[in-house]
Design a protein around this motif. Sequence first.
Motif, short mmCIF file in Angstrom:
data_model
loop_
_atom_site.label_atom_id
_atom_site.label_comp_id
_atom_site.label_asym_id
_atom_site.label_seq_id
_atom_site.Cartn_x
_atom_site.Cartn_y
_atom_site.Cartn_z
N GLY A 39 8.34 -2.48 -22.31
CA GLY A 39 7.09 -2.27 -23.03
C GLY A 39 5.88 -2.78 -22.28
O GLY A 39 4.92 -3.27 -22.87
N LEU A 40 5.89 -2.64 -20.95
CA LEU A 40 4.76 -3.12 -20.15
C LEU A 40 3.52 -2.28 -20.45
O LEU A 40 3.61 -1.08 -20.69
N ASP A 41 2.37 -2.92 -20.42
CA ASP A 41 1.10 -2.22 -20.60
C ASP A 41 0.82 -1.42 -19.31
O ASP A 41 0.72 -2.01 -18.24
N GLN A 42 0.69 -0.11 -19.47
CA GLN A 42 0.47 0.75 -18.29
C GLN A 42 -0.81 0.37 -17.55
O GLN A 42 -0.91 0.56 -16.35
N ASN A 43 -1.78 -0.15 -18.29
CA ASN A 43 -3.04 -0.52 -17.66
C ASN A 43 -3.01 -1.89 -17.01
O ASN A 43 -3.98 -2.32 -16.41
N LYS A 44 -1.89 -2.59 -17.19
CA LYS A 44 -1.76 -3.90 -16.54
C LYS A 44 -0.61 -3.90 -15.56
O LYS A 44 -0.05 -4.94 -15.22
N THR A 45 -0.22 -2.71 -15.14
CA THR A 45 0.90 -2.57 -14.22
C THR A 45 0.44 -1.74 -13.03
O THR A 45 -0.08 -0.65 -13.22
N ALA A 46 0.60 -2.29 -11.84
CA ALA A 46 0.19 -1.57 -10.64
C ALA A 46 1.41 -1.28 -9.78
O ALA A 46 2.30 -2.13 -9.65
N VAL A 47 1.46 -0.08 -9.25
CA VAL A 47 2.59 0.30 -8.39
C VAL A 47 2.04 0.65 -7.01
O VAL A 47 1.10 1.43 -6.88
N ILE A 48 2.66 0.05 -6.01
CA ILE A 48 2.14 0.16 -4.65
C ILE A 48 3.25 0.62 -3.72
O ILE A 48 4.38 0.12 -3.81
N SER A 49 2.94 1.58 -2.85
CA SER A 49 4.00 2.07 -1.95
C SER A 49 3.47 2.17 -0.53
O SER A 49 2.26 2.10 -0.29
N GLY A 50 4.40 2.34 0.40
CA GLY A 50 4.04 2.50 1.81
C GLY A 50 3.98 3.98 2.16
O GLY A 50 3.32 4.75 1.48
N ILE A 51 4.69 4.35 3.20
CA ILE A 51 4.71 5.75 3.63
C ILE A 51 6.16 6.20 3.80
O ILE A 51 6.99 5.46 4.32
N GLY A 52 6.43 7.41 3.40
CA GLY A 52 7.77 7.98 3.47
C GLY A 52 7.95 8.91 2.29
O GLY A 52 7.08 8.95 1.41
N CYS A 53 9.06 9.63 2.26
CA CYS A 53 9.32 10.48 1.08
C CYS A 53 9.31 9.62 -0.17
O CYS A 53 8.63 9.94 -1.16
N SER A 54 10.07 8.52 -0.15
CA SER A 54 10.16 7.65 -1.33
C SER A 54 8.80 7.09 -1.73
O SER A 54 8.49 6.97 -2.91
N SER A 55 7.99 6.77 -0.74
CA SER A 55 6.69 6.19 -1.03
C SER A 55 5.71 7.18 -1.66
O SER A 55 4.68 6.79 -2.20
N ARG A 56 6.05 8.47 -1.63
CA ARG A 56 5.22 9.45 -2.35
C ARG A 56 5.26 9.21 -3.85
O ARG A 56 4.47 9.78 -4.60
N SER A 57 6.21 8.40 -4.29
CA SER A 57 6.37 8.12 -5.73
C SER A 57 5.07 7.76 -6.42
O SER A 57 4.84 8.16 -7.56
N LEU A 87 -1.48 -9.19 -13.51
CA LEU A 87 -0.90 -7.83 -13.43
C LEU A 87 0.59 -7.88 -13.11
O LEU A 87 1.07 -8.79 -12.43
N ASN A 88 1.31 -6.88 -13.60
CA ASN A 88 2.68 -6.67 -13.14
C ASN A 88 2.57 -5.84 -11.87
O ASN A 88 2.01 -4.75 -11.89
N VAL A 89 3.09 -6.36 -10.77
CA VAL A 89 2.95 -5.65 -9.51
C VAL A 89 4.34 -5.20 -9.02
O VAL A 89 5.24 -6.01 -8.85
N ILE A 90 4.45 -3.89 -8.85
CA ILE A 90 5.73 -3.30 -8.45
C ILE A 90 5.52 -2.56 -7.13
O ILE A 90 4.56 -1.80 -6.98
N VAL A 91 6.41 -2.80 -6.18
CA VAL A 91 6.32 -2.12 -4.89
C VAL A 91 7.48 -1.13 -4.75
O VAL A 91 8.63 -1.44 -5.07
N ILE A 92 7.14 0.07 -4.31
CA ILE A 92 8.15 1.09 -4.00
C ILE A 92 8.12 1.33 -2.50
O ILE A 92 7.06 1.57 -1.92
N THR A 93 9.30 1.23 -1.88
CA THR A 93 9.35 1.31 -0.43
C THR A 93 10.68 1.92 0.01
O THR A 93 11.68 1.80 -0.69
N GLY A 94 10.68 2.59 1.17
CA GLY A 94 11.93 3.14 1.70
C GLY A 94 12.64 2.11 2.57
O GLY A 94 12.08 1.06 2.89
N ASP A 95 13.87 2.42 2.95
CA ASP A 95 14.61 1.48 3.80
C ASP A 95 13.92 1.32 5.15
O ASP A 95 13.87 0.22 5.71
N GLY A 96 13.33 2.41 5.66
CA GLY A 96 12.60 2.32 6.91
C GLY A 96 11.29 1.57 6.72
O GLY A 96 10.97 0.61 7.44
N ASP A 97 10.55 1.98 5.71
CA ASP A 97 9.26 1.37 5.40
C ASP A 97 9.41 -0.14 5.22
O ASP A 97 8.61 -0.93 5.74
#
Lengths: 275, 59
Positions: A39-57, A87-97
């Motif tokens: 039930g995280l608040d969408q406006n208090k949650t940030a998602v950060i990614s690098g570069i790669g197919c997965s990071s397009r998320s 903020l809730n900070v979530i990182v999305i990253t590939g195995d290479g990234d």
Amino acid sequence: MNEIIKKYFRNNKLPHIWCPGCGNGIVLGALARAVDKLGLDQNKTAVISGIGCSSRSTGYLDFDTIHTAHGRALTFATGLKLARPELNVIVITGDGDCTAIGGNHFIHAARRNIDITTVIFNNNIYGMTGGQYSPLTPTKGKSTTSPYGHIEKPFDIPELAIAAGATYVARGTTYHTMELSKLIANAIEHKGFSVVEALSSCPISFGRQNKLGNAPSMMKLLKEKAISIKAAEKLPPEKLAGKYLIGELFRKQLPEYTEEYQKIINNLTEGGQMQ
Amino acid sequence: MVVINEKLCKGCLICVEFCPKNVLSLNKLQKATVKNSENCISCGLCELRCPDYAITVRK
Ligand SMILES: Cc1ncc(C[n+]2csc(CCOP(=O)(O)OP(=O)(O)O)c2C)c(N)n1
Ligand code: SF4
Ligand code: SF4
């Protein structure tokens, strides 16, 4: 369209660009369900990614998102978390990234135990650039840069994360979708640096070169090779050869970076002298 | 009840292969389709594993 997708995705950006059967969509779905479960608040949650197919998320998720430079998601995330610790900070990253170009940032974010959740989409390859080997390509695996079979040994991401100082470490797979979602939820809830390695599959850039069959066959391989940590505890070592452990692998409570930082700020703004 | 959004389906076969009750198949256009809805137990596994968010399971 199901409710989770309606709520947490930028629906006008779908369909996504990923190939048929790519595991990225499954991991991302599991992440959205984890956020929903908590039930995280969408406006208090940030998602950060690098570069790669997965990071397009990050382009598909309806949160505040940053699509950064290759390997650097954790650096942006560290800055954001320090500036806005609430903020809730979530990182999305590939195995290479995460473990090649971003390996240094990864070990130091873990060492600091900063309260960021990192979800690593491990498809054993550089998918986006056409199938070069990554630090997670298995020994003997074929890639465009190891056409005769890879001679290096891959990292074990949980071992790397634990050694570097992460305080919550788990591993799941796209086959075990519901469990993956629970592990991601637990990682988000944990205060400190948390890592979830999501074993995924890239049928196009990895599967084809290694003759692993279609997307369901690759998911069956994930299922066959996985063994839950609870089941593994009761098995002799010879039964674990060639298998990998899934589930919650490590958890420890240690001082968290932004809280320690805040203590210094409080001390100084109260006019006190730092000891 | 399983509802497929054909616009999102990429025909990867994941839902077909892993449905425990063999409810789904691909049609001529390589899109997932419900072939025997009466067998569906609404477990939701296809919805969880569809990489393209093309499936909704209504309980
Ligand atoms: C500084 C820099 N070096 C190299 C690249 C090229 N590049 C783009 S994505 C990528 C690898 C992606 O692999 P991974 O992180 O495993 O993600 P996947 O595409 O498999 O999801 C590379 C090397 C880049 N974009 N920037
Ligand atoms: S190349 Fe691989 S990782 Fe990239 S979208 Fe296609 S299947 Fe997914
Ligand atoms: S899992 Fe999704 S994309 Fe794949 S065939 Fe089924 S409905 Fe289509």
